[in-house]
Design a protein around this motif. Structure first.
Motif, PDB file in Angstrom:
ATOM      1  N   ALA A 583     -74.123  26.296   8.555  1.00  0.00           N
ATOM      2  CA  ALA A 583     -72.983  26.522   7.662  1.00  0.00           C
ATOM      3  C   ALA A 583     -73.145  25.728   6.380  1.00  0.00           C
ATOM      4  O   ALA A 583     -73.527  24.548   6.414  1.00  0.00           O
ATOM      5  CB  ALA A 583     -71.678  26.142   8.346  1.00  0.00           C
ATOM      6  N   ALA A 587     -67.086  25.734   9.015  1.00  0.00           N
ATOM      7  CA  ALA A 587     -67.298  26.888   9.887  1.00  0.00           C
ATOM      8  C   ALA A 587     -67.393  26.452  11.341  1.00  0.00           C
ATOM      9  O   ALA A 587     -67.717  25.308  11.653  1.00  0.00           O
ATOM     10  CB  ALA A 587     -68.567  27.645   9.488  1.00  0.00           C
ATOM     11  N   ALA A 600     -65.218  31.025   9.288  1.00  0.00           N
ATOM     12  CA  ALA A 600     -65.760  30.275   8.156  1.00  0.00           C
ATOM     13  C   ALA A 600     -64.855  30.395   6.941  1.00  0.00           C
ATOM     14  O   ALA A 600     -64.124  31.374   6.776  1.00  0.00           O
ATOM     15  CB  ALA A 600     -67.160  30.792   7.803  1.00  0.00           C
ATOM     16  N   GLY A 613     -71.090  30.825   6.781  1.00  0.00           N
ATOM     17  CA  GLY A 613     -71.485  30.420   8.114  1.00  0.00           C
ATOM     18  C   GLY A 613     -72.368  31.507   8.684  1.00  0.00           C
ATOM     19  O   GLY A 613     -72.193  32.694   8.383  1.00  0.00           O
ATOM     20  N   THR A 738     -73.393  36.802   9.225  1.00  0.00           N
ATOM     21  CA  THR A 738     -72.770  35.889   8.269  1.00  0.00           C
ATOM     22  C   THR A 738     -71.311  36.237   8.046  1.00  0.00           C
ATOM     23  O   THR A 738     -70.883  37.377   8.265  1.00  0.00           O
ATOM     24  CB  THR A 738     -73.522  35.913   6.919  1.00  0.00           C
TER      25      THR A 738
END
Length: 759
Positions: A583, A587, A600, A613, A738
């Motif tokens: 991260a 996160a 995150a 993250g 992500t």
């Protein structure tokens, strides 16, 4: 739709300007000692109204005049709100070729929106009306020169030169119309062109000019406008927008009266293009870090601008009443310009009372930037010292439940005193403290105190009393927790009949061996109760449990006072091999079978901002790879929040690693394929398509250094987002999932399933 920012030319231009400094040629250069004070405006933060938030694309003379009149009739003008500003769309824009221009290359007023009258330009007509109300009038422009001026090779007024003599081929930012190109200020006639435009604005009666789309590369444009406005002889406030580079703060202050520190406060999340809601809590919360970072740079002459104050239209603001007080308190502590973005012709009475709070407005108008004293995941404290020695402190609760927020007189820089008076500038309530300054603050709310030292215990004031929950450190996957509830008498006088309690969701076991009541709590003392909490196990990726604490007490013969504090405890599961986590923002991560989750924060995942993250597989991406994942859900923290597949040569080097791309879904802007076109470790190009739905499936296919991104809403039919080339991609790369919330300080969650990458 594909978007691409300026490439090497813009970067080179910015670097050269930083190295060389900025000196406009073809006219008098900016005076080294002439910041905002030099143009007779900017002694205090400006107050007024601007059209963009509510009116947006449809400003008309009738609309602007009605809003200006409402400034007057509502009484806001008496409180200092005196500017009525027209933002974008006042000029004719036929298309991507750029704004229509007159014989001297200057934008042409849209005569349908702003009809001329008696030989006067339509903008001047509105300016005259605004001035007749005793108010001031503002207008909008962007850097550069219209491509239409270049195509027509229009003359530069009063010179033998023409548009093509000064124009470059570099695209300038005009966010809505487009069609603007740069100006080469080494060329004769360049400064004179801006002088001509500024002279026209001054002749129309402009008191305020906003230059939008300003980047580092535009420093010479800003200086040219600064000089030109100064030379008109008319006091004109110069405001710069938006997302100004903090590394050039000294330049912005030298040349202008204010500068936008971030992106738009508007959420652009209304149904069918509606302006309502105007903003969201996430947009407001993103300003805390900006206020902290920019605090050293504001002051008399030029101020940090955190964008429009979205207070005035009740629920249509997009903020709760507590969130509205938070926005106005933070902006005022930061001595920000206060420009209302709301519809002033339909003001909410409660909101109007907030806007007219003279004590809070005085905090803004002192022109002093507050500093951040402390911050954590759920609380922020900002304070500043007034000329008379008082401190003004904002205790902000950024969490989703009421909680105690605390600081001390010493931390505020106050001299040691026998006692301190705490005047709540919103409720007007007076309390006293022996040195610890605290309050129970509602979710997303604020308590704004003016604090004054006293040689004696403050007469007639009840003690400052607060109640908090202090959780002992524990691993994020632990279902057994310990919390201490604390009722603190922060004053010099005692309280009586104190009692504490803690409750949690069904199935939670809460026990204590501490006494939960006290007959008397003396000044400076506290009642503390420690609880053991057992949370039932769950297969959910992130299982959240809400706990509520309550405290009651009495002071003298008054009735019982009740305080509340709450916390949400989230239990996750450990992410196991072969997955790793990383991260570059706040996160947390979770794994449950084939499901993977990321919670995150993150301001953005584009340009110079890489806050994300990720759960990833090191070195698993290569020529021939096919990566797929099911995106079950995504938090709508912002229309640009992003969740999906990320590929980088090294995913743990967020600001530098090349070979960078991301295939993501967004709540409000469909499916995106973002990539780094020049290998500098920053996403700078984008393909987009569709409207995101949940669940969605994402697929990324690599062939050499070429990548194709797809999305599906049924895992059967695949739709192309884009095909791109990333020359800096390594033979093997990291590939992962992500999440970024696109809202600093706000946590978003994305839940995934069936993440696979072919060998």
């Amino acid at each position: 739709m594909r978007r691409q920012i300026r490439g090497a030319l813009a970067a080179l231009t910015g670097a050269l300007l930083l190295t060389m400094g900025v000196t406009a040629t073809g006219g008098q250069s900016a005076r080294a000692d002439d910041n905002a004070v030099g143009n007779a405006v900017g002694a205090k933060p400006a107050l007024g109204w601007s059209s963009w938030s509510f009116v947006r694309r449809d400003p008309t003379a009738q609309t602007i005049e009605a809003q200006a009149k409402a400034l007057k009739t509502s009484g806001l003008a008496k409180n200092g709100f005196v500017y009525a500003n027209v933002d974008d769309f006042w000029y004719q824009c036929p298309g991507s070729q750029g704004p229509d221009v007159d014989q001297y290359g200057r934008w042409v007023t849209d005569p349908v929106k702003f009809p001329p009258k008696g030989g006067e330009n339509g903008i001047q007509v509105v300016a005259d009306y605004v001035h007749s109300l005793g108010l001031k009038f503002g207008l909008y422009v962007t850097p550069g020169i219209s491509q239409q001026a270049v195509a027509k090779n229009t003359a530069i007024e009063g010179t033998p030169y023409h548009a093509r003599d000064i124009a470059t081929t570099t695209t300038e930012s005009n966010y809505n119309c487009g069609g603007m190109v740069g100006i080469d200020y080494t060329k004769p006639g360049a400064q004179t062109f801006i002088d001509s435009w500024a002279g026209q604005f001054a002749g129309w009666g402009i008191d305020y000019l906003k230059i939008d789309g300003v980047g580092t590369w535009d420093q010479q444009d800003v200086q040219a406008w600064s000089d030109a406005l100064h030379h008109t002889g008319r006091p004109i406030h110069l405001e710069l927008s938006n997302n100004l580079d903090i590394n050039n703060a000294a330049t912005w202050k030298k040349l202008s009266n204010g500068w936008r520190t971030g992106g738009d406060i508007e959420c652009y999340c209304g149904p069918d293009g509606s302006s309502y809601p105007l903003t969201t809590w996430a947009s407001v919360a993103s300003r805390f870090d900006q206020v902290a970072a920019w605090a050293p740079y504001g002051g008399p002459g030029g101020y940090n601008d955190y964008d429009s104050l979205e207070i005035g239209n009740g629920a249509n603001n997009g903020l709760t009443p507590d969130e509205r007080r938070t926005q106005m308190s933070l902006w005022s502590l930061a001595a920000s310009p206060l420009f209302l973005g709301t519809d002033l012709t339909h003001l909410d009475p409660a909101d109007l009372a907030l806007l007219k709070n003279a004590d809070v407005l005085a905090v803004d108008q002192d022109g002093i930037d507050a500093k951040r004293i402390s911050s954590d995941a759920n609380a922020q404290v900002f304070a500043k010292t007034e000329p008379n020695g008082d401190a003004v402190v904002g205790l902000f609760n950024t969490g989703s439940a009421p909680r105690e927020v605390a600081t001390t007189a010493s931390a505020l820089g106050l001299a040691k005193a026998r006692d301190y008076s705490l005047r709540d500038l919103w409720s007007k309530r007076l309390t006293e403290s022996a040195g610890r300054i605290a309050a129970n603050v509602p979710a997303h709310g604020v308590v704004l105190y003016r604090v004054h030292g006293s040689r004696h215990v403050v007469s007639g004031a009840a003690p400052d009393v607060s109640f908090g929950l202090n959780w002992a450190p524990a691993s994020s996957d632990s279902t057994t927790r310990t919390v201490t509830a604390v009722l603190s008498d922060n004053g010099s006088r005692p309280i009586t009949d104190a009692a504490l309690a803690l409750t949690g969701p069904a199935g939670t076991k809460i026990t204590t061996h501490s006494a939960t009541r006290a007959k008397t709590i003396r000044g400076g003392q506290a009642l503390k109760v420690t609880y053991s909490v057992s949370i039932p196990s769950s297969a959910k990726l992130f299982d959240s449990s809400d706990f509520k604490g309550s405290a009651t007490y009495r002071f003298k013969s008054a009735g019982q006072t009740r305080l509340a504090a709450g916390d949400t405890i989230t239990v996750n599961h450990q992410v196991t091999a072969p997955y790793k986590t990383f991260a570059s923002t706040t996160a947390s991560f979770s794994q449950s079978g084939t499901q993977l989750g990321i919670r995150a924060q993150g301001a953005d995942l584009y340009n110079g901002t890489n806050e994300y993250g990720t759960v990833y597989l090191p070195g698993a991406e290569h020529d021939g790879s096919v990566t797929t994942v099911k995106l079950n859900s995504q938090s709508d923290t912002d229309v640009w929040a992003k969740a999906g597949i990320m590929v980088r040569n090294d995913i743990t080097q967020p600001d530098t690693s090349p070979g960078y791309l991301a295939l993501v879904a967004t709540p409000g802007n469909g499916y995106l394929l973002d990539w780094d076109s020049d290998g500098d470790g920053k996403l700078d190009s984008q393909d987009s398509t569709g409207t995101a739905v949940y669940p969605s499936w994402l697929k990324l296919v690599r062939n050499g250094t070429t990548y194709s991104g797809y999305y599906s809403t049924d895992d059967v039919t695949w739709n192309l987002v884009g095909t791109i080339d990333v020359p800096t991609a390594a033979a093997t790369q990291d590939v992962g999932l992500t999440q970024t919330s696109h809202a600093s300080g706000t946590t978003g969650e994305a839940d995934f399933d069936s993440f696979t990458t072919t060998p």
